[in-house]
Motif scaffolding. Structure first.
Motif, PDB file in Angstrom:
ATOM      1  N   GLY A  82     -31.287 -44.899  -4.133  1.00 61.30           N
ATOM      2  CA  GLY A  82     -32.179 -45.945  -3.662  1.00 61.30           C
ATOM      3  C   GLY A  82     -31.487 -46.914  -2.722  1.00 61.30           C
ATOM      4  N   VAL A  83     -30.250 -47.275  -3.047  1.00 60.95           N
ATOM      5  CA  VAL A  83     -29.526 -48.226  -2.204  1.00 60.95           C
ATOM      6  C   VAL A  83     -29.176 -47.583  -0.863  1.00 60.95           C
ATOM      7  N   LEU A  84     -28.694 -46.348  -0.872  1.00 53.18           N
ATOM      8  CA  LEU A  84     -28.342 -45.674   0.379  1.00 53.18           C
ATOM      9  C   LEU A  84     -29.568 -45.494   1.270  1.00 53.18           C
ATOM     10  N   ARG A  85     -30.674 -45.123   0.671  1.00 56.04           N
ATOM     11  CA  ARG A  85     -31.907 -44.987   1.463  1.00 56.04           C
ATOM     12  C   ARG A  85     -32.344 -46.351   2.001  1.00 56.04           C
ATOM     13  N   GLY A  86     -32.180 -47.382   1.171  1.00 51.84           N
ATOM     14  CA  GLY A  86     -32.534 -48.728   1.602  1.00 51.84           C
ATOM     15  C   GLY A  86     -31.689 -49.195   2.774  1.00 51.84           C
ATOM     16  N   ILE A  87     -30.411 -48.845   2.769  1.00 53.45           N
ATOM     17  CA  ILE A  87     -29.534 -49.199   3.884  1.00 53.45           C
ATOM     18  C   ILE A  87     -30.020 -48.522   5.166  1.00 53.45           C
ATOM     19  N   ALA A  88     -30.360 -47.252   5.062  1.00 55.50           N
ATOM     20  CA  ALA A  88     -30.874 -46.542   6.240  1.00 55.50           C
ATOM     21  C   ALA A  88     -32.127 -47.224   6.767  1.00 55.50           C
ATOM     22  N   HIS A  89     -33.034 -47.582   5.887  1.00 58.61           N
ATOM     23  CA  HIS A  89     -34.280 -48.232   6.294  1.00 58.61           C
ATOM     24  C   HIS A  89     -33.995 -49.577   6.946  1.00 58.61           C
ATOM     25  N   ALA A  90     -33.001 -50.295   6.437  1.00 60.87           N
ATOM     26  CA  ALA A  90     -32.654 -51.612   6.980  1.00 60.87           C
ATOM     27  C   ALA A  90     -32.072 -51.534   8.381  1.00 60.87           C
ATOM     28  N   LEU A  91     -31.510 -50.378   8.739  1.00 59.42           N
ATOM     29  CA  LEU A  91     -30.856 -50.227  10.035  1.00 59.42           C
ATOM     30  C   LEU A  91     -31.716 -49.510  11.069  1.00 59.42           C
ATOM     31  N   LEU A  92     -32.711 -48.771  10.625  1.00 62.49           N
ATOM     32  CA  LEU A  92     -33.601 -48.058  11.548  1.00 62.49           C
ATOM     33  C   LEU A  92     -34.618 -49.026  12.165  1.00 62.49           C
ATOM     34  N   PRO A  93     -35.222 -48.661  13.286  1.00 65.18           N
ATOM     35  CA  PRO A  93     -36.210 -49.542  13.933  1.00 65.18           C
ATOM     36  C   PRO A  93     -37.558 -49.500  13.218  1.00 65.18           C
ATOM     37  N   ALA A  94     -37.575 -50.000  11.991  1.00 66.24           N
ATOM     38  CA  ALA A  94     -38.774 -49.981  11.159  1.00 66.24           C
ATOM     39  C   ALA A  94     -39.556 -51.277  11.361  1.00 66.24           C
TER      40      ALA A  94
END
Length: 202
Positions: A82-94
């Motif tokens: 969950g944390v690793l996926r959250g980091i990806a989401h925080a860095l992508l242009p979401a």
């Protein structure tokens, strides 16, 4: 009694004006004059906080990094996946705000090739991200979540590179590669990286 001045807030205001100039006109249009015009400040007032254009650009990059770090710090620790996926989401242009941040970051990153100050700021931010990823993966290894043949340091670099590549794809191939598609790629990578038990939701 004179009103207290929040100098950090004023510096942030100027950095955000830099972002707007870059977003509309490109990083090559950033100057003390253009940022003063965008912010409504005089060039003299701007130079009080940032004596050089380089100092202004470095602060603008550091503030972008701080915003990403704030999003990452707010991720609920529901387990490694969950944390690793959250980091990806925080860095992508979401979303609109993160999309603008990513576009400005990429413009500053290109400028960093000829600007030592920006290069140092980018390097420091990348090292901080790698350290965070590595710490999470070492924790996962200690808890038996990481696949046995994986090395945390190497996997931290691989995941960082994957997020970088997906970010570029989302920006430059947005009609084909959405943030949702990018996160699906991250999910597939995490399936491969972590033991099955650790992929279950908390």
């Amino acid at each position: 009694m004179p009103k207290a001045v929040d100098h950090q807030a004023r510096r942030r205001e100027l950095a955000e004006a830099v972002w707007r100039v870059i977003s509309v006109d490109g990083v090559h249009r950033v100057s003390v004059r253009s940022v003063a015009a965008e912010s409504g400040w005089s060039t003299g007032s701007l130079r009080h906080y940032f004596p050089t254009q380089d100092a202004l650009l470095v602060f603008a990059m550091e503030l972008l990094a701080d915003k990403a770090k704030t999003r990452i710090a707010a991720i609920e620790d529901t387990g490694t996946r969950g944390v690793l996926r959250g980091i990806a989401h925080a860095l992508l242009p979401a979303g609109d705000e993160q999309s603008i941040e990513v576009e400005v970051w990429l413009a500053l990153l290109a400028r960093a090739q000829v600007d030592p100050g920006l290069r140092r700021a980018e390097r420091d931010n990348r090292e901080a991200l790698l350290a965070a990823l590595c710490g999470l993966l070492w924790r996962a290894a200690a808890q038996g979540e990481l696949a046995e043949d994986r090395q945390p340091e190497l996997e931290a670099v691989r995941l960082s590179a994957l997020i970088d590549g997906l970010t570029l794809a989302c920006v430059y191939s947005a009609e084909r590669i959405t943030v949702e598609a990018a996160l699906a790629v991250v999910d597939r990578h995490l399936d491969d990286l972590l033991n099955p038990a650790s992929t279950l939701p908390a």
